[in-house]
Design a protein around this motif. Structure first.
Motif, short mmCIF file in Angstrom:
data_model
loop_
_atom_site.label_atom_id
_atom_site.label_comp_id
_atom_site.label_asym_id
_atom_site.label_seq_id
_atom_site.Cartn_x
_atom_site.Cartn_y
_atom_site.Cartn_z
N MET A 193 1.15 -1.03 -0.01
CA MET A 193 -0.24 0.40 -0.12
C MET A 193 1.17 1.37 0.10
N ASP A 194 0.56 2.32 -0.34
CA ASP A 194 1.21 3.28 -1.10
C ASP A 194 1.40 4.47 1.07
N THR A 195 0.55 4.40 1.20
CA THR A 195 1.01 4.65 2.51
C THR A 195 1.39 4.02 3.18
N ARG A 196 1.68 3.02 3.95
CA ARG A 196 2.76 1.98 4.41
C ARG A 196 3.96 2.50 3.78
N ARG A 197 4.40 2.63 2.43
CA ARG A 197 5.37 3.55 2.22
C ARG A 197 5.73 4.72 2.28
N CYS A 222 -2.95 2.82 9.60
CA CYS A 222 -2.34 3.99 9.07
C CYS A 222 -1.96 5.04 10.36
N THR A 223 -2.78 5.44 11.20
CA THR A 223 -3.10 5.97 12.15
C THR A 223 -4.32 6.03 13.19
N PHE A 224 -4.54 7.21 13.72
CA PHE A 224 -5.92 6.98 14.84
C PHE A 224 -6.56 7.54 14.01
N SER A 225 -8.07 5.89 13.49
CA SER A 225 -9.14 6.52 12.68
C SER A 225 -9.79 7.35 13.27
N SER A 226 -10.14 7.30 14.26
CA SER A 226 -10.59 9.16 14.52
C SER A 226 -9.99 10.12 14.23
N TRP A 265 0.19 14.29 9.76
CA TRP A 265 0.64 14.70 8.60
C TRP A 265 0.23 13.06 7.56
N VAL A 266 0.16 11.88 9.34
CA VAL A 266 0.03 10.99 7.57
C VAL A 266 -1.68 10.57 8.03
N ALA A 267 -2.86 11.20 8.97
CA ALA A 267 -4.37 11.23 8.97
C ALA A 267 -4.60 12.75 7.44
N LEU A 268 -3.73 13.55 7.33
CA LEU A 268 -3.30 14.97 5.98
C LEU A 268 -3.72 13.96 4.95
N TYR A 269 -1.87 13.31 5.09
CA TYR A 269 -2.52 12.51 3.28
C TYR A 269 -2.98 11.14 3.47
N SER A 270 -3.73 10.60 4.50
CA SER A 270 -4.91 9.48 4.19
C SER A 270 -5.90 10.79 3.72
N ALA A 271 -6.43 11.69 3.99
CA ALA A 271 -7.33 12.26 3.58
C ALA A 271 -7.32 12.08 1.94
N LEU A 272 -6.76 13.40 1.87
CA LEU A 272 -5.65 13.19 0.70
C LEU A 272 -5.80 12.16 -0.50
N ASN A 273 -5.98 10.97 -0.09
CA ASN A 273 -5.47 10.15 -1.06
C ASN A 273 -6.43 9.54 -0.98
N TYR A 274 -7.58 9.20 0.02
CA TYR A 274 -9.02 8.17 -0.35
C TYR A 274 -10.13 9.35 -0.26
N ASP A 275 -9.97 10.83 0.25
CA ASP A 275 -11.14 10.79 0.75
C ASP A 275 -11.83 12.04 -0.99
N ILE A 276 -12.68 11.91 -1.53
CA ILE A 276 -13.22 11.91 -2.84
C ILE A 276 -13.73 13.78 -2.74
N ASN A 277 -14.05 14.03 -1.35
CA ASN A 277 -14.03 15.50 -1.64
C ASN A 277 -12.75 16.69 -1.55
N LEU A 278 -11.90 15.12 -1.30
CA LEU A 278 -10.51 17.19 -1.66
C LEU A 278 -10.09 16.28 -3.19
N TRP A 279 -10.35 15.25 -3.61
CA TRP A 279 -10.36 15.13 -5.52
C TRP A 279 -10.32 16.14 -5.81
N HIS A 280 -8.91 16.26 -6.96
CA HIS A 280 -9.21 17.50 -7.80
C HIS A 280 -9.67 19.07 -7.15
N GLU A 281 -9.29 18.73 -5.85
CA GLU A 281 -9.60 20.26 -5.68
C GLU A 281 -8.32 21.38 -5.79
#
Length: 677
Positions: free
Chosen positions: A1-5, A389-393, A500-516
């Protein structure tokens, strides 16, 4: 997984920085003191993969070659759903009567906004600067010219002895209807013969309604000779979802079982299955649904009710289409095959299987708005990306907070929301950062004051290193010197690492931040900020394993490295006090040079990361420079007070540790002294 890298690389960077600090502190102390079970199935040949058969493919029942399927003679495509300006349909599906399957699914939902030339904007556009519907599913083309479509019915097995009649490359009869309330229907059918005797008719229907990301698919088996027919079905799931991330293949398959209304999930990545035998998943726990996903989208296959059998799916196989056997880790796609239990069909009661097919975004709002999706727990497709990858909450909370900042604070820009988040985090951490910087300055000043005492101890105890170590520890403890306090200077950065990891996950998987977009050349916060591209991509050994192919010039990672260097440069560093050994001064200078190289490494590490993450770290570092200037001003205001004369706060925990070390060293020294030579 890319997040693991990402986490692995971040961890290595932090360990390297921390390890170097520990090494230097240890060396200085020595100088001052003594000197996730699937069962593998049989290997499946590349040419016999389900759904990839050609017109000349042999049937598995070689002793019964007269079993065959008859349908139409001409290949025909049909379309379900409209790409209309009003955006009544969320998806549009292109179907083919070759295999009665889905060739393509387009995301045609409109955003309600207009382009510069007045055209309706797609909510899910193919590219930031290209207003075309995003192709969620496309046909999978194999090097030998074969094509694989989504949701093909690979084969029907029947007869005694049992034979397998391939259906994936058969041209089916087809008719389409436009039903009331805007519902589209495509009906396919094909007859299975034994010699010239018709045995069973297979009817396959797809229906699509407006304002829906789901299609319904059902298979009906009608006996044609009046006799009861017992058969099983090999049904494929979705294939051909687009790979979004150039750094690594994030496509994966979720296989979800229903364990007393609780989801039990198994996840398979393309890289883990490429070039390997298929994986069989048994039916001890009832199969619930499966999904082919990438970063932002999912193609879900959920079996419904079955007529003629206890349940629609009895066995599941996960496998890969591998284009090149010599390079099994390259290309291809991951796929799933669902095998039904025995179905009993009669003229009065034809057998039937139903499936709900979802093709849309991994959007928690979409999942929460549909009771069926909630009941099936589709939301785990996104929450699972945060969970490990981080605390899910923390990931969910950060994502919700960014959305709140976006919606309620002008100019309603996620880049501005990220900068506001930086300011808030910096403000919360400022007392800790200030305390750490002042404590470090005080400790450095105290270290200089004890140097004469340490030098006297060296003269007194000579070569008795253990006694010298005990006495030096006493001097440090009495002066309030805690070597670990310098390591604590990394604490603010360590606290920010989960963010940082939580923000990376949000940018990597949250459709609402896609193409913003943010501003200027930064058009997509979920992707690297590419000022310009070039071809072909440059591959750097080892480095490209972290970065991926380098085919663009990104500005933010360079600014990030500069900002981190400036922050390190402006961190308060009191000049060495009189009497500080030259070895200590040299070690500190060496460490500063090493930190400069670490900043260059961080720039490389983040080169192909999402621009939103680089924006956060860069802004945090630049604001950190301003913060360090303020802390430096505070230290200058106190220069009339000698830092070393300020009373040291007792550290009870550290005193206990030091006392235990002294006791142990003293005991060892006594034993060694009493031991006969």
């Amino acid at each position: 997984m890319d997040t693991r890298r990402f986490i692995m690389a971040m961890t290595l960077a932090m360990v390297a920085m921390w390890g170097f600090t520990l090494y230097n502190q240890s060396k200085l102390a020595k100088q001052q003191a003594a000197q996730s079970q699937p069962v593998a199935a049989a290997t499946q040949p590349a040419g016999s993969q389900p759904g990839a058969t050609n017109g000349a493919a042999e049937m598995s029942g070689a002793s019964q070659p007269l079993w065959h399927a008859q349908g139409a003679t001409a290949v025909q495509s049909v379309t379900l759903g409209q790409d209309d300006p009003e955006g009544k349909y969320d998806i549009q599906a292109l179907l083919s009567n070759r295999g009665a399957a889905v060739e393509r699914v387009l995301m045609v939902e409109k955003s309600g906004q207009k382009t510069k030339d007045g055209q309706p904007k797609y909510k899910y556009a193919e590219k930031v600067d290209l207003n075309k519907p995003y192709p969620l599913i496309e046909a999978l083309a194999l090097p030998d010219g074969r094509q694989v479509f989504s949701w093909q019915t690979a084969a029907v097995r029947l007869g005694n002895p049992e034979v397998s009649v391939p259906l994936s490359n058969v041209i089916w009869n087809v008719e389409t209807r436009h039903l009331e309330k805007g519902v589209y229907e495509a009906r396919f059918w094909v007859d299975i013969y034994q010699a010239d005797q018709p045995i069973v008719r297979v009817v396959k229907r797809f229906t699509l309604a407006p304002n829906n990301f789901s299609m319904n698919m059902d298979l009906t088996f009608e006996p044609l000779n009046g006799a009861e027919v017992v058969l099983t079905v090999d049904q494929l799931g979705a294939v051909g979802i687009r790979r979004e991330d150039p750094r690594s293949d994030l496509r994966k398959i979720y296989v979800v079982s229903n364990e007393t209304n609780k989801a039990k999930t198994q996840v398979f990545q393309h890289a883990s299955l490429a070039g390997k035998p298929p994986v069989e998943i048994g039916s001890v726990v009832p199969f619930w649904w499966t999904a082919l996903v990438d970063k932002y989208f999912a193609a879900i296959t959920a079996p419904g009710k079955a007529v003629g059998a206890a349940r629609p799916v009895g066995l599941v196989k996960v496998f890969t289409y591998t284009p090149d056997p010599k390079a099994p880790d390259l290309g291809g796609d991951i796929a799933i095959e669902m095998l039904s239990p025995n179905l009993t069909a009669t003229t009065a009661a034809p057998a039937k299987l139903t499936f709900d097919l979802y093709a849309g975004p991994k959007d928690p709002n979409v999942f929460a708005a549909n009771p069926t999706y909630v009941a099936r727990d589709y939301g785990i497709l996104r929450s699972a990306e945060y969970a490990w990858c981080t605390f899910s909450s923390l990931g969910e909370l950060l994502t919700l907070f960014l959305h709140w900042l976006y919606y309620y604070i002008p100019p309603h820009n996620y880049g501005v929301a990220i900068i506001i988040l930086v300011l808030l985090v910096r403000a919360l951490l400022h007392p800790l950062t200030k305390h750490q910087q002042i404590s470090m300055a005080q400790m450095q000043a105290r270290q200089a004051t004890v140097q004469p005492k340490v030098a006297a101890l060296k003269q007194k105890y000579g070569t008795d290193k253990q006694k010298l170590q005990v006495e030096t520890m006493k001097v440090y403890r009495e002066a309030g010197i805690n070597p670990a306090s310098q390591i604590a200077g990394c604490l603010p950065m360590l606290i920010q690492l989960p963010i940082w990891v939580a923000l990376y996950s949000a940018l990597n998987y949250d459709i609402n931040l896609w193409h913003e977009p943010f501003a200027m050349w930064i058009k997509d916060l979920s992707a690297p900020d590419a000022l310009y591209h070039w071809q072909p991509a440059v591959t750097v050994p080892l480095l490209s394993w972290i970065l991926g192919p380098i085919d663009k010039f990104n500005v933010l990672p360079i600014l990030l490295a500069i900002s981190m260097y400036l922050q390190q440069k402006y961190t308060p560093k009191p000049p060495p006090a009189p009497g500080t050994p030259q070895e200590q001064i040299d070690q500190q200078a060496q460490m500063q040079k090493m930190m400069g190289f670490m900043m260059i490494f961080m720039g490389l590490l983040f080169y192909n990361m999402p621009s939103g993450l680089n924006l956060y770290i860069m802004a945090s570092s630049f604001f950190g420079v301003l913060e360090q200037k303020r802390i430096r001003k505070h230290l200058e205001e106190q220069k009339n007070q000698t830092l070393s004369n300020q009373p040291a706060k007792r550290n009870v925990w550290m005193e206990k540790i030091m006392a235990k070390i002294e006791k142990k060293v003293s005991a060892n020294h006594t034993i060694r002294k009493d031991k006969p030579s």
